[in-house]
Write an enzyme that holds these catalytic residues in place. Structure first.
Site, PDB file in Angstrom:
ATOM      1  N   CYS A  89      -7.516   2.599   3.780  1.00 34.32           N
ATOM      2  CA  CYS A  89      -6.798   1.331   3.596  1.00 34.32           C
ATOM      3  C   CYS A  89      -5.401   1.401   4.220  1.00 34.32           C
ATOM      4  CB  CYS A  89      -6.672   1.006   2.103  1.00 34.32           C
ATOM      5  SG  CYS A  89      -8.246   0.585   1.324  1.00 34.32           S
ATOM      6  N   HIS A 131      -2.971  -3.008   0.741  1.00 34.40           N
ATOM      7  CA  HIS A 131      -2.660  -3.142  -0.679  1.00 34.40           C
ATOM      8  C   HIS A 131      -1.371  -2.405  -1.024  1.00 34.40           C
ATOM      9  CE1 HIS A 131      -3.937   0.992  -1.732  1.00 34.40           C
ATOM     10  NE2 HIS A 131      -4.970   0.802  -0.919  1.00 34.40           N
TER      11      HIS A 131
END
Length: 400
Positions: free
Chosen positions: A346, A328
């Protein structure tokens, strides 16, 4: 009657069920004269008796409504055939080009009575008829099926095809037989793997060919799936495979290399999971793509208002696992990207890089995480089937 060159011939023939060979009296023997008995008389090839077979048989009960009603003729051709319900509704069917077989082309209803009738003619114009009245099963339970991906979607080369039943399936072989996965223009080797009694995936041995088509036909309606469970409705889908997009995220170099159709397209500076939050290592399949997505630690058990928690909105996010691993946009960690790992697991990158990657990719694209220092990615976490070696995968998983 048959007339020979030398006069009238008498012929004996059997009718209806059997046509025996016919021999003319006084026929010319091989190498002889009329009336000679010096050699055996010639005979015609025996003819197959005219008969009709209907399946299911008359008075059959508990018939699976998803199986076709079939009628076949031997020694002739079907001239009329049909199946009618007790309410007078005619079931659709089709006759084969040679007239030898007829079969229904739609399913029957559950707990219904039907009558099948047919007529056939042999070459001599003799006819025979057959009738069968039977009753379909009333299932103990019907199971619905959902699947991922869906009809019309474009996917990446690593896409796994997942099927979710809402009831435990006892006869897993029957379920696998009902689900057809076909790739064109070229067939690929694939196998089913059960993750639970309700969830089965189909995965190819190797990545799907780019720009191919995958057709799924899950014909479960009316099919027995064990323990009195039958399928509620069929599911079908035609899915297109896009470009081959494969990304490799390296926790040691803090870089992600992205290849498109085998050609290096870009190298992206990244930041992965920090100490105690290391990103699991393995081969991920992108599950879904999002815009303006809220990253919330409470979704994996860490309260957002705790010291290790967070609730942050990001412009671009693509899910890689059920446990909350995404790649992201992370504008707050730009200085760390390419230098150190600071995320909660992440893959962080600039907003521009995340926009670019998402713009060229689809769900089903492959992201390989290596040198992250994290645990091994679990195959059941998302659509991470590529974690299972092929020889193990094709054994079928939790089939028992």
């Amino acid at each position: 009657m048959v007339r020979g060159r030398w006069g009238r011939a008498a012929v004996a023939c059997a009718a209806l069920v059997s046509l025996a060979a016919c021999t003319a009296e006084g026929a010319t023997a091989v190498g002889g004269q009329p009336g000679s008995t010096s050699a055996p008389a010639t005979s015609t090839t025996p003819v197959t008796p005219l008969s009709l077979a209907v399946s299911p048989a008359n008075t059959a009960a508990d018939v699976a409504p998803g199986e076709p009603v079939t009628i076949s003729a031997a020694g002739g051709k079907i001239t009329q055939a049909g199946v009618t319900g007790e309410d007078g509704r005619v079931v659709a069917g089709a006759l084969s080009a040679d007239g030898a077989t007829w079969a229904t082309t739609e399913g029957l209803g559950y707990g219904k009575t039907y009558t099948a009738t047919a007529t056939a003619l042999d070459a001599a114009g003799k006819s025979t008829t057959a009738t069968s009245t039977f009753t379909t099963v009333t299932p103990r339970r019907q199971t619905a099926l959902s699947m991922n991906p869906l009809d019309g979607q474009v996917v990446g080369v690593g896409q796994v095809f997942a099927f979710y039943f809402d009831t435990a399936i006892a006869d897993k072989a029957a379920a696998e037989k009902a689900i057809k996965v076909v790739t064109t223009p070229n067939a690929v080797e694939g196998a089913f793997h059960w993750f639970s009694d309700k969830e089965v995936h189909w995965r190819p041995k190797e990545y799907l060919p780019a720009h191919s088509t995958v057709t799924i036909s899950a014909a479960i309606y009316g099919k027995p799936l064990g323990n009195g469970v039958y399928g509620r409705a069929d599911r079908n889908a035609t899915i297109t495979v896009g470009d081959s997009v494969v990304a490799v995220a390296d926790g040691a170099t803090h870089q992600m290399t992205v290849t498109v159709n085998g050609v290096l397209a870009r190298t992206i500076p990244i930041s992965m999971g920090k100490k105690a939050h290391e990103t699991p290592a393995g081969t991920y399949t992108v599950m879904s793509e999002h815009r303006d997505y809220t990253m919330d630690s409470s979704t994996y058990g860490v309260p957002a208002d705790s010291a290790a928690g967070y609730r942050t909105k990001v412009e671009v996010a693509s899910r890689m696992s059920n446990s909350g691993i995404f790649y992201h946009s992370a504008p707050w960690s730009v200085r760390d990207q390419g230098a150190r790992n600071v995320s909660h697991g992440c893959i962080n990158m600039t907003t521009e890089a995340a926009n670019w990657l998402q713009s060229i990719s689809n769900k089903g694209d492959v992201i390989v995480v290596q040198n992250s220092g994290g645990p091994v990615l679990e195959a059941w976490d998302g659509l991470s089937d590529w974690q299972i070696p092929w020889e193990t995968y094709k054994q079928g998983g939790k089939r028992g």
